[in-house]
Each structure stands twice: as structure tokens, then as C-alpha cells.
Design a protein around this motif. Structure first.
Motif, short mmCIF file in Angstrom:
data_model
loop_
_atom_site.label_atom_id
_atom_site.label_comp_id
_atom_site.label_asym_id
_atom_site.label_seq_id
_atom_site.Cartn_x
_atom_site.Cartn_y
_atom_site.Cartn_z
N MET A 1 1.00 -1.15 0.04
CA MET A 1 0.05 0.11 0.06
C MET A 1 0.98 1.21 -0.01
SD MET A 1 -2.94 0.95 2.64
CE MET A 1 -2.12 0.53 4.30
N SER A 2 0.70 2.25 -0.67
CA SER A 2 1.45 3.29 -1.02
C SER A 2 0.67 4.59 -0.56
CB SER A 2 1.96 3.34 -2.40
OG SER A 2 2.88 2.34 -2.48
N GLY A 3 1.23 5.71 -0.22
CA GLY A 3 0.66 6.85 -0.15
C GLY A 3 1.48 8.15 -0.62
N ARG A 4 0.96 9.33 -0.61
CA ARG A 4 2.10 10.29 -0.96
C ARG A 4 2.59 11.16 0.03
NH1 ARG A 4 2.76 11.39 -6.01
NH2 ARG A 4 1.03 10.48 -7.52
N ALA A 5 3.70 11.36 0.08
CA ALA A 5 4.41 12.30 1.11
C ALA A 5 5.25 13.31 0.42
CB ALA A 5 5.25 11.27 1.92
N GLY A 6 5.15 14.43 1.14
CA GLY A 6 6.12 15.65 0.78
C GLY A 6 5.65 16.08 -0.74
N GLN A 7 6.76 16.36 -1.48
CA GLN A 7 6.65 16.95 -2.88
C GLN A 7 6.09 15.97 -3.94
OE1 GLN A 7 10.35 18.04 -1.71
NE2 GLN A 7 9.98 20.06 -1.01
N GLY A 8 5.14 15.29 -3.63
CA GLY A 8 4.98 14.25 -4.60
C GLY A 8 5.19 12.99 -4.61
N ARG A 9 6.28 12.91 -3.71
CA ARG A 9 7.22 11.50 -3.28
C ARG A 9 6.07 10.59 -2.81
NH1 ARG A 9 11.80 11.31 1.05
NH2 ARG A 9 12.58 9.28 0.60
N ARG A 10 6.57 9.49 -3.32
CA ARG A 10 5.76 8.39 -2.68
C ARG A 10 6.41 7.42 -2.08
NH1 ARG A 10 1.06 7.15 -5.71
NH2 ARG A 10 1.17 4.91 -4.92
N PHE A 11 5.93 7.02 -0.95
CA PHE A 11 6.44 5.87 0.20
C PHE A 11 5.52 4.75 0.39
CE2 PHE A 11 3.82 8.47 2.78
CZ PHE A 11 3.65 7.85 4.17
N ASP A 12 6.19 3.72 0.84
CA ASP A 12 5.28 2.54 1.17
C ASP A 12 4.94 2.80 2.74
OD1 ASP A 12 5.18 -0.31 2.59
OD2 ASP A 12 5.12 -0.70 0.23
N VAL A 13 3.67 2.63 3.15
CA VAL A 13 3.36 3.02 4.38
C VAL A 13 3.73 1.89 5.17
CG1 VAL A 13 1.28 3.27 6.02
CG2 VAL A 13 1.35 4.38 3.71
N GLU A 14 3.59 0.82 4.94
CA GLU A 14 3.88 -0.32 5.78
C GLU A 14 5.63 -0.33 6.12
OE1 GLU A 14 2.55 -4.17 4.40
OE2 GLU A 14 0.41 -3.77 4.85
N GLU A 15 6.33 -0.12 5.18
CA GLU A 15 7.59 0.23 5.29
C GLU A 15 7.99 1.33 6.36
OE1 GLU A 15 10.04 0.25 1.69
OE2 GLU A 15 9.24 -1.58 0.94
N ALA A 16 7.41 2.41 6.12
CA ALA A 16 7.39 3.40 6.95
C ALA A 16 6.92 3.04 8.33
CB ALA A 16 6.55 4.57 6.44
N LEU A 17 5.98 2.28 8.59
CA LEU A 17 5.56 1.83 9.96
C LEU A 17 6.43 1.09 10.54
CD1 LEU A 17 1.59 1.43 9.55
CD2 LEU A 17 2.87 3.29 10.86
N ASP A 18 7.25 0.16 9.74
CA ASP A 18 8.16 -0.52 10.11
C ASP A 18 9.42 -0.06 10.58
OD1 ASP A 18 6.72 -3.38 10.01
OD2 ASP A 18 7.54 -3.52 7.82
N ALA A 19 9.80 1.14 9.87
CA ALA A 19 10.95 1.78 10.10
C ALA A 19 10.71 2.58 11.55
CB ALA A 19 11.36 2.84 9.14
N ALA A 20 9.45 3.06 11.66
CA ALA A 20 8.92 3.85 12.86
C ALA A 20 8.91 2.93 14.38
CB ALA A 20 7.91 4.55 12.54
N LEU A 21 8.46 1.62 13.74
CA LEU A 21 8.42 0.59 14.92
C LEU A 21 9.64 0.29 15.53
CD1 LEU A 21 7.20 -2.03 16.45
CD2 LEU A 21 7.37 -3.09 14.21
N ALA A 22 10.76 0.24 14.75
CA ALA A 22 12.25 0.02 15.06
C ALA A 22 12.69 1.25 16.11
CB ALA A 22 13.09 -0.38 14.00
N VAL A 23 12.27 2.33 15.65
CA VAL A 23 12.78 3.35 16.51
C VAL A 23 11.90 3.68 17.82
CG1 VAL A 23 12.75 6.02 16.44
CG2 VAL A 23 13.40 4.82 14.47
N PHE A 24 10.63 3.48 17.82
CA PHE A 24 9.78 3.55 19.08
C PHE A 24 10.14 2.35 19.97
CE2 PHE A 24 6.39 6.09 16.71
CZ PHE A 24 6.67 7.08 17.64
N TRP A 25 10.50 1.10 19.30
CA TRP A 25 10.76 0.00 20.19
C TRP A 25 12.11 0.28 20.95
CZ3 TRP A 25 9.90 -5.48 17.32
CH2 TRP A 25 9.81 -6.60 18.67
N GLU A 26 13.40 0.69 20.24
CA GLU A 26 14.38 0.95 20.65
C GLU A 26 14.31 1.90 21.87
OE1 GLU A 26 18.45 0.55 21.69
OE2 GLU A 26 17.07 -0.67 20.13
N HIS A 27 13.42 3.22 21.49
CA HIS A 27 14.02 4.31 22.54
C HIS A 27 12.57 4.70 23.28
CE1 HIS A 27 17.55 5.28 20.30
NE2 HIS A 27 16.97 5.01 19.28
#
Length: 195
Positions: A1-27
């Protein structure tokens, strides 16, 4: 599943959540800075707010993601095991396998992410505490599981989570699960006699 972020840039929501998960889990919730989150997710702050609303909304999206992936074993055991004691045993032994990790900080995000928070974020800690209480209540729904047995299992899981973060191995946690199971068997016998 993809969404739009910033200046028309696309990013993968699940990948973004997994990246944020690692940060919240660590800190933890408060220790995860906006800068570390956006860097890990590969987006800028306006994109984070546009996609997720706020740091708090991002965090609880991460918690949902965690419960669907790393933490899914608990809900699965509750749903699948008909026998209450077997369900509690399965939860403990699966936690022993899941909590130690070389790829993640270890333990349980729902247990460790907001152990200590400032008053401004007390409501975040309370939402996580409510989730933990709901898990205990779900375990206690079986006729052969008393509330005390479910609470004991919840307390054991919390201890195992911290042990894992402190470096305990799966074998170490299996020993804890074995001892906890013995205690639960004794409690189940007493519960049956009372019932």
C-alpha cells in the motif's frame, strides 16, 4: 500500500511503519524524537504529519502494526486454544521465542514503550496499560482460567519482556515459562476445586 508524502514523493506506508516501529521499540515513546523517526522513515516532518497526523497517531499506528506482526502470537493463542491452561502455556512459551531478538530491541513494545513518561504523555501510557488489561481479561474469559491466573500470566509476560531486553536468551525465558506453567497448573487445580 502506498501513499503520497512531501513534494509528490511516494512511500510505502507499511515500510514506513516498520521503520518507525524499530525506533519506538528501541527508544520508547518519549525517547523517539521526530528527527530519528523521520530519518528512519525516509520522510520529512510535514510528510509525517500529513500521512499520520501526529507523533501520537503514528505511534498507535505502529502499535497496531506490532500487534499484527511481532505481537500477533498472543491474540492467536487466545483465539485458537480451546483449553484455558493450554492457552496460557502457549502464550508463555511463544513469548519465550519471540521476546529475545537479534534484529529488534527485544521484549514487547506494548509493555516497554511507555514505562516512564512525563505527565504530558500519561494518556499514552494509560492507553497501553488499557491494552494490557484487555489482554488479561481476554485470557480470563475461559471457565478454567481465573482472573488471578490471567493476571499472573500477564505479570510473567511483563517480567519476561524486561528480561529479554536485558539480554535473556530464549532458553532462559523457556525456563521461566516452565516454572510459570507449574504454578498455573497448581492454580488451575485449586480453581477447579472451588468451581
Amino acid at each position: 500500500m502506498s501513499g503520497r508524502a512531501g513534494q509528490g514523493r511516494r512511500f510505502d506506508v507499511e515500510e514506513a511503519l516498520d521503520a518507525a516501529l524499530a525506533v519506538f521499540w528501541e527508544h520508547g515513546y518519549e525517547g523517539a524524537s521526530l528527527a530519528s523517526l523521520t530519518e528512519a522513515m525516509g520522510i520529512n516532518p510535514p510528510s509525517l504529519y500529513k500521512a499520520f497526523g501526529s507523533k501520537e497517531e503514528l505511534f498507535f499506528s505502529v502499535v497496531r502494526r506490532y500487534n499484527e506482526t511481532h505481537g500477533a502470537f498472543l491474540g492467536t493463542a487466545i483465539r485458537e486454544e480451546r483449553d484455558g491452561l493450554a492457552m496460557l502455556r502457549r502464550v508463555l512459551f511463544e513469548a519465550a521465542e519471540h521476546y529475545p531478538s537479534r534484529d529488534y530491541p527485544g521484549g514487547c513494545l506494548v509493555i516497554s514503550a511507555a514505562v516512564t513518561v512525563t505527565e504530558a504523555n500519561r494518556h499514552v501510557a494509560e492507553r497501553l496499560a488499557t491494552m494490557r488489561r484487555e489482554n488479561v481479561l481476554a485470557m480470563a474469559q475461559r471457565p478454567d482460567v481465573s482472573e488471578a491466573m490471567a493476571r499472573f500470566t500477564g505479570a510473567t509476560l511483563q517480567g519476561m519482556s524486561q528480561q529479554a531486553r536485558d539480554g535473556a536468551t530464549a532458553e532462559d525465558l523457556r525456563h521461566i515459562a516452565e516454572l510459570a506453567t507449574i504454578a498455573l497448573e497448581v492454580a488451575a487445580h485449586a480453581h477447579r476445586k472451588v468451581a
